[in-house]
Design a protein around this motif. Structure first.
Motif, PDB file in Angstrom:
ATOM      1  N   VAL A  69     -57.953  93.091  52.278  1.00  0.00           N
ATOM      2  CA  VAL A  69     -57.997  93.689  50.942  1.00  0.00           C
ATOM      3  C   VAL A  69     -58.473  92.650  49.932  1.00  0.00           C
ATOM      4  O   VAL A  69     -59.334  92.925  49.087  1.00  0.00           O
ATOM      5  N   ALA A  70     -57.921  91.432  50.008  1.00  0.00           N
ATOM      6  CA  ALA A  70     -58.332  90.372  49.090  1.00  0.00           C
ATOM      7  C   ALA A  70     -59.808  90.038  49.268  1.00  0.00           C
ATOM      8  O   ALA A  70     -60.558  89.919  48.283  1.00  0.00           O
ATOM      9  N   SER A  71     -60.256  89.905  50.523  1.00  0.00           N
ATOM     10  CA  SER A  71     -61.641  89.508  50.766  1.00  0.00           C
ATOM     11  C   SER A  71     -62.625  90.580  50.314  1.00  0.00           C
ATOM     12  O   SER A  71     -63.740  90.266  49.882  1.00  0.00           O
ATOM     13  N   ARG A  72     -62.224  91.845  50.369  1.00  0.00           N
ATOM     14  CA  ARG A  72     -63.107  92.928  49.919  1.00  0.00           C
ATOM     15  C   ARG A  72     -63.498  92.741  48.456  1.00  0.00           C
ATOM     16  O   ARG A  72     -64.622  93.059  48.057  1.00  0.00           O
ATOM     17  N   TYR A  73     -62.574  92.231  47.661  1.00  0.00           N
ATOM     18  CA  TYR A  73     -62.826  92.069  46.232  1.00  0.00           C
ATOM     19  C   TYR A  73     -63.072  90.613  45.829  1.00  0.00           C
ATOM     20  O   TYR A  73     -63.134  90.306  44.641  1.00  0.00           O
ATOM     21  N   GLY A  74     -63.182  89.720  46.809  1.00  0.00           N
ATOM     22  CA  GLY A  74     -63.422  88.323  46.499  1.00  0.00           C
ATOM     23  C   GLY A  74     -62.236  87.634  45.853  1.00  0.00           C
ATOM     24  O   GLY A  74     -62.409  86.672  45.089  1.00  0.00           O
ATOM     25  N   LEU A  75     -61.022  88.088  46.155  1.00  0.00           N
ATOM     26  CA  LEU A  75     -59.808  87.525  45.574  1.00  0.00           C
ATOM     27  C   LEU A  75     -59.184  86.518  46.549  1.00  0.00           C
ATOM     28  O   LEU A  75     -59.332  86.653  47.762  1.00  0.00           O
ATOM     29  N   VAL A  76     -58.488  85.523  46.013  1.00  0.00           N
ATOM     30  CA  VAL A  76     -58.056  84.381  46.813  1.00  0.00           C
ATOM     31  C   VAL A  76     -56.556  84.147  46.657  1.00  0.00           C
ATOM     32  O   VAL A  76     -56.039  84.076  45.534  1.00  0.00           O
ATOM     33  N   PHE A  77     -55.849  84.016  47.790  1.00  0.00           N
ATOM     34  CA  PHE A  77     -54.438  83.651  47.801  1.00  0.00           C
ATOM     35  C   PHE A  77     -54.284  82.134  47.760  1.00  0.00           C
ATOM     36  O   PHE A  77     -55.027  81.413  48.445  1.00  0.00           O
ATOM     37  N   ALA A  78     -53.305  81.640  47.020  1.00  0.00           N
ATOM     38  CA  ALA A  78     -53.004  80.216  47.045  1.00  0.00           C
ATOM     39  C   ALA A  78     -52.601  79.771  48.445  1.00  0.00           C
ATOM     40  O   ALA A  78     -52.916  78.658  48.881  1.00  0.00           O
ATOM     41  N   ALA A  79     -51.908  80.647  49.178  1.00  0.00           N
ATOM     42  CA  ALA A  79     -51.388  80.295  50.498  1.00  0.00           C
ATOM     43  C   ALA A  79     -52.464  80.202  51.566  1.00  0.00           C
ATOM     44  O   ALA A  79     -52.227  79.638  52.641  1.00  0.00           O
ATOM     45  N   CYS A  80     -53.631  80.745  51.324  1.00  0.00           N
ATOM     46  CA  CYS A  80     -54.761  80.625  52.251  1.00  0.00           C
ATOM     47  C   CYS A  80     -55.996  80.315  51.419  1.00  0.00           C
ATOM     48  O   CYS A  80     -56.741  81.216  51.032  1.00  0.00           O
ATOM     49  N   ASN A  81     -56.174  79.047  51.136  1.00  0.00           N
ATOM     50  CA  ASN A  81     -57.200  78.634  50.173  1.00  0.00           C
ATOM     51  C   ASN A  81     -57.816  77.307  50.611  1.00  0.00           C
ATOM     52  O   ASN A  81     -57.673  76.281  49.939  1.00  0.00           O
ATOM     53  N   PRO A  82     -58.533  77.317  51.741  1.00  0.00           N
ATOM     54  CA  PRO A  82     -59.066  76.055  52.269  1.00  0.00           C
ATOM     55  C   PRO A  82     -60.115  75.408  51.371  1.00  0.00           C
ATOM     56  O   PRO A  82     -60.310  74.192  51.430  1.00  0.00           O
ATOM     57  N   SER A  83     -60.774  76.194  50.528  1.00  0.00           N
ATOM     58  CA  SER A  83     -61.803  75.636  49.651  1.00  0.00           C
ATOM     59  C   SER A  83     -61.294  75.339  48.245  1.00  0.00           C
ATOM     60  O   SER A  83     -62.081  74.982  47.365  1.00  0.00           O
ATOM     61  N   ASN A  84     -59.979  75.513  48.034  1.00  0.00           N
ATOM     62  CA  ASN A  84     -59.359  75.231  46.739  1.00  0.00           C
ATOM     63  C   ASN A  84     -60.012  76.026  45.604  1.00  0.00           C
ATOM     64  O   ASN A  84     -60.259  75.520  44.515  1.00  0.00           O
ATOM     65  N   ALA A  85     -60.254  77.310  45.865  1.00  0.00           N
ATOM     66  CA  ALA A  85     -60.850  78.198  44.869  1.00  0.00           C
ATOM     67  C   ALA A  85     -59.802  78.640  43.853  1.00  0.00           C
ATOM     68  O   ALA A  85     -58.596  78.443  44.051  1.00  0.00           O
ATOM     69  N   THR A  86     -60.259  79.241  42.783  1.00  0.00           N
ATOM     70  CA  THR A  86     -59.345  79.771  41.771  1.00  0.00           C
ATOM     71  C   THR A  86     -58.494  80.881  42.381  1.00  0.00           C
ATOM     72  O   THR A  86     -59.009  81.790  43.032  1.00  0.00           O
ATOM     73  N   VAL A  87     -57.198  80.820  42.172  1.00  0.00           N
ATOM     74  CA  VAL A  87     -56.280  81.801  42.756  1.00  0.00           C
ATOM     75  C   VAL A  87     -56.313  83.090  41.946  1.00  0.00           C
ATOM     76  O   VAL A  87     -56.133  83.079  40.726  1.00  0.00           O
ATOM     77  N   THR A  88     -56.553  84.202  42.633  1.00  0.00           N
ATOM     78  CA  THR A  88     -56.611  85.511  41.984  1.00  0.00           C
ATOM     79  C   THR A  88     -55.770  86.558  42.713  1.00  0.00           C
ATOM     80  O   THR A  88     -55.791  87.732  42.353  1.00  0.00           O
ATOM     81  N   ALA A  89     -55.048  86.135  43.751  1.00  0.00           N
ATOM     82  CA  ALA A  89     -54.186  87.043  44.516  1.00  0.00           C
ATOM     83  C   ALA A  89     -52.832  86.383  44.702  1.00  0.00           C
ATOM     84  O   ALA A  89     -52.756  85.194  45.055  1.00  0.00           O
ATOM     85  N   TRP A  90     -51.773  87.145  44.465  1.00  0.00           N
ATOM     86  CA  TRP A  90     -50.415  86.620  44.532  1.00  0.00           C
ATOM     87  C   TRP A  90     -49.616  87.370  45.587  1.00  0.00           C
ATOM     88  O   TRP A  90     -49.531  88.598  45.553  1.00  0.00           O
ATOM     89  N   ASN A  91     -49.038  86.617  46.518  1.00  0.00           N
ATOM     90  CA  ASN A  91     -48.266  87.214  47.601  1.00  0.00           C
ATOM     91  C   ASN A  91     -46.781  87.029  47.317  1.00  0.00           C
ATOM     92  O   ASN A  91     -46.244  85.926  47.426  1.00  0.00           O
ATOM     93  N   ARG A  92     -46.115  88.126  46.939  1.00  0.00           N
ATOM     94  CA  ARG A  92     -44.680  88.110  46.662  1.00  0.00           C
ATOM     95  C   ARG A  92     -43.866  88.615  47.840  1.00  0.00           C
ATOM     96  O   ARG A  92     -42.632  88.691  47.761  1.00  0.00           O
ATOM     97  N   ALA A  93     -44.516  89.009  48.926  1.00  0.00           N
ATOM     98  CA  ALA A  93     -43.808  89.518  50.096  1.00  0.00           C
ATOM     99  C   ALA A  93     -42.905  88.427  50.665  1.00  0.00           C
ATOM    100  O   ALA A  93     -43.251  87.238  50.637  1.00  0.00           O
ATOM    101  N   ARG A  94     -41.761  88.828  51.185  1.00  0.00           N
ATOM    102  CA  ARG A  94     -40.786  87.871  51.695  1.00  0.00           C
ATOM    103  C   ARG A  94     -40.221  88.322  53.046  1.00  0.00           C
ATOM    104  O   ARG A  94     -39.977  89.516  53.255  1.00  0.00           O
ATOM    105  N   ALA A  95     -40.000  87.366  53.913  1.00  0.00           N
ATOM    106  CA  ALA A  95     -39.365  87.663  55.193  1.00  0.00           C
ATOM    107  C   ALA A  95     -37.973  88.238  54.959  1.00  0.00           C
ATOM    108  O   ALA A  95     -37.222  87.731  54.123  1.00  0.00           O
TER     109      ALA A  95
END
Length: 356
Positions: free
Chosen positions: A104-130
């Motif tokens: 879903v994030a990649s479809r819109y070019g949005l980036v999670f901090a938790a998966c950001n190997p290129s250190n891009a601007t964060v535009t997706a926030w993952n609040r899900a919790r175990a």
């Protein structure tokens, strides 16, 4: 190949043989999307012509382990509760074998901090919790929603309920609830989840709402038929565990789907995604999905020998003779890559068809 590239390749012209192999899957998922989307719009008075294209400014992810990205051991290179992918050098790479929420994030070019190997601007926030449930427990859906204000340009994913179904089943198994009481309780929780989704939609945000998988077909349910719960010995074996967990999953989903306020919200506001139907389809006729569920396939057992979320697609982390992309389940309750891939196809169809 990334999942986004894979999905684009699926629709590319000129691959006649591959296209013929993919057709049953594509037709089945597209038909489901059209029928469900049409039903939602017809019931709610929605119309595709009344909407303009929605381009989210942010992605907000809510839910449980199905959606968690855990980078606590390696910042920016998250682990998933499934099978984690390795790069060509044998190192874990969060962009390999992505989950459906990563798609879903990649479809819109949005980036999670938790998966950001290129250190891009964060535009997706993952609040899900175990361990998250609809209510209570410190990581509830309500608490995730309240952890930050939502905006009208947000796309929100909500995938919750697995722990609720398991908890209610365990309460029944221990005699704390009757069968009727367990069904009433899980229906109440499904309605409570829908009420919280109504609150999300009231902010003007759009949402993708995921059903609970059919947990009666999970490795957890199959094991419970003849053995006690490995996490709680007071939960005894139950020959009817599969049918009971299927009934509870259906009860949660029925109220999740019908208690979203249809007088206010329709396909311009949210779309439904159906992990329960993906599980049922792969389990009942796996040979129809061999483009994604690679043969030799296994739809009843878990592929990971390693504990979640530390399972990588290397031999040491998998069951003997296990092939990660031939398994529906990574662990007793959480999906392996093929299920996420199929859900990504469904999400792609839904987001392309919905008015939003």
């Amino acid at each position: 190949m990334s999942l986004l590239k894979s999905l684009r390749a699926t629709s590319r012209a000129g691959e006649a043989t591959a296209a013929r192999r993919r057709r049953p899957l594509a037709v089945a998922l597209a038909a489901t999307a059209v029928v469900v989307g049409a039903a939602v719009l017809a019931a709610c008075g929605g119309s595709v012509s009344q909407a303009t294209d929605f381009e989210p400014g942010r992605l907000i992810v809510l839910g449980d382990e199905h959606s968690v990205l855990d980078d606590s051991t390696s910042a920016g290179n998250a682990r998933k509760y499934g099978v984690n992918g390795l790069d060509s050098s044998g190192n874990r790479d969060c962009t390999v074998l992505p989950s459906v929420i990563q798609y879903v994030a990649s479809r819109y070019g949005l980036v999670f901090a938790a998966c950001n190997p290129s250190n891009a601007t964060v535009t997706a926030w993952n609040r899900a919790r175990a361990g998250a449930k609809v209510e209570g427990g410190g990581n509830s859906l309500a608490e995730q929603i309240a952890s930050g204000a939502l905006r009208s340009d947000d796309l929100v994913t909500v995938w919750i309920g697995t722990h609720d179904v398991i908890e209610v089943y365990r309460q029944f198994n221990k005699g704390q609830l009757s069968e009727a009481g367990a069904l009433a309780e899980i229906e109440r929780r499904g309605a409570a989840a829908a009420a919280q989704i109504n609150g999300v939609l009231a902010t003007g945000a759009r949402a993708l709402v995921f059903t609970v998988p059919d947990l009666g077909l999970s490795p957890y349910a199959r094991a419970m038929v003849s053995a006690a719960d490995p996490d709680d010995a007071t939960i005894g074996a139950d020959s009817a565990a599969m049918s009971r967990l299927t009934a509870l999953s259906k009860g949660f989903n029925a109220y999740l789907r019908t208690a979203i306020d249809s007088t206010r919200y329709d396909g311009r506001n949210f779309g439904l995604i159906f992990p329960d139907e993906v599980v049922q389809a792969l389990t009942s006729k796996p040979t129809s999905y061999l483009t994604y569920l690679v043969s030799p396939y296994n739809v009843s057992s878990a592929v990971c020998a390693a504990a979640q979320p530390a399972c990588d697609n290397e031999t040491a982390d998998l069951v003997s003779s296990g092939v990660y992309n031939g398994y529906l389940w990574a662990s007793p309750l959480w999906f392996s890559y093929p299920a996420h891939h199929l859900l990504a196809v469904q999400v792609n169809t839904r987001l392309s068809a919905l008015p939003f």
